[in-house]
Motif scaffolding. Structure first.
Motif, PDB file in Angstrom:
ATOM      1  N   UNK A 118      -2.515  -3.022   7.761  1.00  0.00           N
ATOM      2  CA  UNK A 118      -2.759  -3.579   6.422  1.00  0.00           C
ATOM      3  C   UNK A 118      -1.697  -4.608   6.050  1.00  0.00           C
ATOM      4  N   UNK A 119      -0.427  -4.268   6.301  1.00  0.00           N
ATOM      5  CA  UNK A 119       0.657  -5.197   5.954  1.00  0.00           C
ATOM      6  C   UNK A 119       0.542  -6.492   6.764  1.00  0.00           C
ATOM      7  N   UNK A 120       0.214  -6.350   8.042  1.00  0.00           N
ATOM      8  CA  UNK A 120       0.058  -7.544   8.873  1.00  0.00           C
ATOM      9  C   UNK A 120      -1.056  -8.444   8.367  1.00  0.00           C
ATOM     10  N   UNK A 121      -2.141  -7.837   7.927  1.00  0.00           N
ATOM     11  CA  UNK A 121      -3.264  -8.642   7.421  1.00  0.00           C
ATOM     12  C   UNK A 121      -2.896  -9.322   6.106  1.00  0.00           C
ATOM     13  N   UNK A 122      -2.193  -8.590   5.223  1.00  0.00           N
ATOM     14  CA  UNK A 122      -1.815  -9.189   3.944  1.00  0.00           C
ATOM     15  C   UNK A 122      -0.871 -10.374   4.134  1.00  0.00           C
ATOM     16  N   UNK A 123      -0.017 -10.301   5.142  1.00  0.00           N
ATOM     17  CA  UNK A 123       0.939 -11.378   5.384  1.00  0.00           C
ATOM     18  C   UNK A 123       0.305 -12.587   6.058  1.00  0.00           C
ATOM     19  N   UNK A 124      -0.678 -12.356   6.918  1.00  0.00           N
ATOM     20  CA  UNK A 124      -1.211 -13.447   7.748  1.00  0.00           C
ATOM     21  C   UNK A 124      -2.673 -13.771   7.485  1.00  0.00           C
ATOM     22  N   UNK A 125      -3.389 -12.836   6.875  1.00  0.00           N
ATOM     23  CA  UNK A 125      -4.846 -12.941   6.707  1.00  0.00           C
ATOM     24  C   UNK A 125      -5.554 -13.103   8.059  1.00  0.00           C
ATOM     25  N   UNK A 168      -7.021   9.283   0.067  1.00  0.00           N
ATOM     26  CA  UNK A 168      -6.583   8.412  -1.031  1.00  0.00           C
ATOM     27  C   UNK A 168      -5.706   7.281  -0.496  1.00  0.00           C
ATOM     28  N   UNK A 169      -4.879   7.587   0.495  1.00  0.00           N
ATOM     29  CA  UNK A 169      -4.027   6.561   1.098  1.00  0.00           C
ATOM     30  C   UNK A 169      -4.876   5.501   1.794  1.00  0.00           C
ATOM     31  N   UNK A 170      -5.878   5.921   2.542  1.00  0.00           N
ATOM     32  CA  UNK A 170      -6.761   4.966   3.219  1.00  0.00           C
ATOM     33  C   UNK A 170      -7.518   4.126   2.189  1.00  0.00           C
ATOM     34  N   UNK A 171      -7.935   4.757   1.100  1.00  0.00           N
ATOM     35  CA  UNK A 171      -8.641   4.013   0.043  1.00  0.00           C
ATOM     36  C   UNK A 171      -7.723   2.965  -0.575  1.00  0.00           C
ATOM     37  N   UNK A 172      -6.450   3.317  -0.754  1.00  0.00           N
ATOM     38  CA  UNK A 172      -5.476   2.357  -1.303  1.00  0.00           C
ATOM     39  C   UNK A 172      -5.283   1.175  -0.355  1.00  0.00           C
ATOM     40  N   UNK A 189      -1.017  -7.753  -3.427  1.00  0.00           N
ATOM     41  CA  UNK A 189       0.432  -7.557  -3.404  1.00  0.00           C
ATOM     42  C   UNK A 189       0.870  -6.652  -4.553  1.00  0.00           C
ATOM     43  N   UNK A 190       0.224  -6.781  -5.687  1.00  0.00           N
ATOM     44  CA  UNK A 190       0.569  -5.955  -6.842  1.00  0.00           C
ATOM     45  C   UNK A 190       0.305  -4.474  -6.566  1.00  0.00           C
ATOM     46  N   UNK A 191      -0.788  -4.188  -5.870  1.00  0.00           N
ATOM     47  CA  UNK A 191      -1.086  -2.793  -5.515  1.00  0.00           C
ATOM     48  C   UNK A 191       0.021  -2.232  -4.626  1.00  0.00           C
ATOM     49  N   UNK A 192       0.499  -3.061  -3.700  1.00  0.00           N
ATOM     50  CA  UNK A 192       1.579  -2.615  -2.814  1.00  0.00           C
ATOM     51  C   UNK A 192       2.858  -2.394  -3.607  1.00  0.00           C
ATOM     52  N   UNK A 193       3.136  -3.300  -4.536  1.00  0.00           N
ATOM     53  CA  UNK A 193       4.386  -3.230  -5.292  1.00  0.00           C
ATOM     54  C   UNK A 193       4.431  -2.066  -6.270  1.00  0.00           C
ATOM     55  N   UNK A 194       3.295  -1.630  -6.768  1.00  0.00           N
ATOM     56  CA  UNK A 194       3.335  -0.576  -7.790  1.00  0.00           C
ATOM     57  C   UNK A 194       3.712   0.800  -7.223  1.00  0.00           C
ATOM     58  N   UNK A 195       3.817   0.891  -5.906  1.00  0.00           N
ATOM     59  CA  UNK A 195       4.354   2.111  -5.288  1.00  0.00           C
ATOM     60  C   UNK A 195       3.361   3.238  -5.082  1.00  0.00           C
ATOM     61  N   UNK A 196       2.085   2.984  -5.360  1.00  0.00           N
ATOM     62  CA  UNK A 196       1.088   4.045  -5.180  1.00  0.00           C
ATOM     63  C   UNK A 196       1.023   4.513  -3.725  1.00  0.00           C
ATOM     64  N   UNK A 197       1.033   3.554  -2.809  1.00  0.00           N
ATOM     65  CA  UNK A 197       0.948   3.903  -1.390  1.00  0.00           C
ATOM     66  C   UNK A 197       2.138   4.724  -0.924  1.00  0.00           C
TER      67      UNK A 197
END
Length: 223
Positions: A118-125, A168-172, A189-197
């Motif tokens: 997920x992180x790799x995709x968010x950084x590079x698409x 729930x983690x996979x859904x996030x 990015x906001x979802x990642x930053x809010x710390x839910x994961x």
């Protein structure tokens, strides 16, 4: 010659009885002496229990000794069968605990792999990063099933908690991927930053801890 035959027969009968008495007493005395020298508490107790055999007539003494030997043999057989069953039970418990530990480790590994994709995709698409995410998501379902199968009946509730948190983690993760795929990178990015994961991962580790601690204890006991 005729009248003397009964006397001879009686005398021989008496000698046989006397010989049997001496032989039985001698064997019992040697047996007692031998085990007394060994100073084995169990055997000493056993011999005390059977000390009353001395007062029995020779014939009954032999019967009692034979019966005692049979009972001892049956006891040994029963003990052996119990030990086999106990060994099987301990082996099964050891195997179950080891499988649980492996499944718990793989569950956490799958979640980390999914998060990495997920992180790799968010950084590079780059959609190539979604492959490890998808593979980990598929494997996670199988490992959760194995975790539940290897858990004790009293621990099934903990496994269900782990499953709920993992889903729930996979859904996030999927939500952030969907945001990024639709061009909403800021929302992802906001979802990642809010710390839910991170909170979900911490909760999963905490839920797994009682399971793995118990399994490690079982491994130590049954090895």
């Amino acid at each position: 010659m005729g009248p003397s035959l009964p006397a001879i027969s009686t005398k021989r009968s008496g000698r046989r009885s006397e010989h049997s008495t001496i032989s039985s007493r001698s064997i019992l005395a040697r047996f007692k002496s031998r085990w007394a020298r060994q100073r084995w508490p169990v055997m000493e107790t056993f011999m005390k229990l059977f000390s009353w055999v001395d007062v029995l007539p020779a014939g009954r003494r032999t019967v009692v000794l034979l019966a005692s030997a049979v009972l001892i043999l049956l006891g040994l057989v029963g003990t052996s069968l119990w030990m086999v069953g106990e060994t099987y039970s301990r082996t099964a418990e050891l195997d179950r605990s080891q499988r649980l530990l492996e499944s718990a480790s793989l569950v956490l590994g799958d979640l980390r792999d999914a998060e990495t994709g997920q992180r790799g995709y968010l950084l590079t698409l780059d959609a190539a990063y979604l492959d490890p995410y998808r593979n980990a998501s598929t494997a996670l379902s199988e490992e959760l099933n194995e975790l539940e199968a290897s858990a004790a009946e009293t621990d099934k509730g903990l496994v269900r908690t782990v499953r709920t948190l993992a889903n729930a983690k996979i859904a996030e993760l999927q939500a952030t991927i969907d945001f990024a795929a639709s061009g909403k990178t800021a929302e992802a990015v906001e979802v990642v930053r809010n710390g839910t994961g991170k909170t979900l991962m911490d909760d999963i580790r905490e839920a797994l801890l009682p399971l793995t601690d118990k399994a490690r204890g079982n491994v130590r006991v049954n090895l």
